[in-house]
Design an enzyme around this catalytic site. Structure first.
Site, PDB file in Angstrom:
ATOM      1  N   SER A   1       1.621   1.182   2.838  1.00 22.18           N
ATOM      2  CA  SER A   1       2.125   0.279   3.868  1.00 22.18           C
ATOM      3  C   SER A   1       3.257  -0.596   3.330  1.00 22.18           C
ATOM      4  O   SER A   1       4.218  -0.879   4.044  1.00 22.18           O
ATOM      5  CB  SER A   1       0.999  -0.607   4.417  1.00 22.18           C
TER       6      SER A   1
ATOM      7  N   LYS B   1      -2.494 -14.154   4.733  1.00 21.76           N
ATOM      8  CA  LYS B   1      -1.543 -13.058   4.581  1.00 21.76           C
ATOM      9  C   LYS B   1      -0.517 -13.070   5.713  1.00 21.76           C
ATOM     10  O   LYS B   1      -0.850 -13.333   6.867  1.00 21.76           O
ATOM     11  CB  LYS B   1      -2.310 -11.732   4.577  1.00 21.76           C
TER      12      LYS B   1
ATOM     13  N   HIS C   1      -3.067   6.775   5.671  1.00 19.15           N
ATOM     14  CA  HIS C   1      -4.269   6.316   6.383  1.00 19.15           C
ATOM     15  C   HIS C   1      -4.753   7.403   7.347  1.00 19.15           C
ATOM     16  O   HIS C   1      -5.951   7.703   7.414  1.00 19.15           O
ATOM     17  CB  HIS C   1      -3.971   5.066   7.233  1.00 19.15           C
TER      18      HIS C   1
ATOM     19  N   ARG D   1      -4.978   7.087  -3.815  1.00 21.75           N
ATOM     20  CA  ARG D   1      -3.688   7.763  -4.001  1.00 21.75           C
ATOM     21  C   ARG D   1      -3.413   8.090  -5.460  1.00 21.75           C
ATOM     22  O   ARG D   1      -2.699   9.039  -5.757  1.00 21.75           O
ATOM     23  CB  ARG D   1      -2.541   6.880  -3.486  1.00 21.75           C
TER      24      ARG D   1
END
Length: 152
Positions: free
Chosen positions: A127, A41, A17, A90
């Protein structure tokens, strides 16, 4: 003014990030790190911790603001008058996923999505991997900025 948002949950902020944010601020006059709130979440870090991690990482960068939002990202963009969404890629899987979201956002609004490839040395960091390392007592040095303080 070219205003962009970089949306995410940032649970926690990673060096991936950080890489995208540092490179993104060269493209925009203002970059808003937008922490999305999803009540469905389960987060490892509280909203306040995530916000503090980001604010401390960019304390000396006046072009960056940290805000939180709920709902559709395009609605938040309209609310704060952001014309761009910044996203990091990515791998090819990220591209396919993000492409579908970008097309949907474009259908819903005039918001343009800008993609940056994560630097090769950071493309493996996510993450979810960082959370797994933390859960298992591993060392996150080299995965997160120093401002991400993980309490044992």
């Amino acid at each position: 003014m070219r205003r962009a948002i970089f949306p995410g949950s940032f649970d926690p902020l990673t060096l991936g990030h950080y890489d995208i944010i540092k490179r993104g601020i060269t493209l925009f006059d203002e970059l808003i790190i937008a922490i999305g709130i999803n009540s469905d979440k389960k987060y490892m870090f509280s909203l306040e911790e995530r916000q503090r991690f980001i604010e401390n990482a960019f304390i000396d960068e006046p072009k960056i603001k940290v805000l939180t939002y709920q709902g559709l990202t395009v609605d938040f963009c309209k609310e704060i008058k952001a014309e761009f969404i910044l996203r990091g890629l990515r791998n090819p899987g990220d591209f396919e996923f993000e492409k579908a979201i970008a097309h949907t956002n474009r259908k819903l609004s005039e918001i343009e999505t800008v993609f940056l490839l994560t630097s090769s040395g950071k493309s493996y960091i996510s993450s979810s991997i960082v959370r797994d390392v933390i859960r298992n007592g591993g060392d996150v040095t080299g995965l997160v900025p120093d401002t991400v303080k993980i309490m044992p």
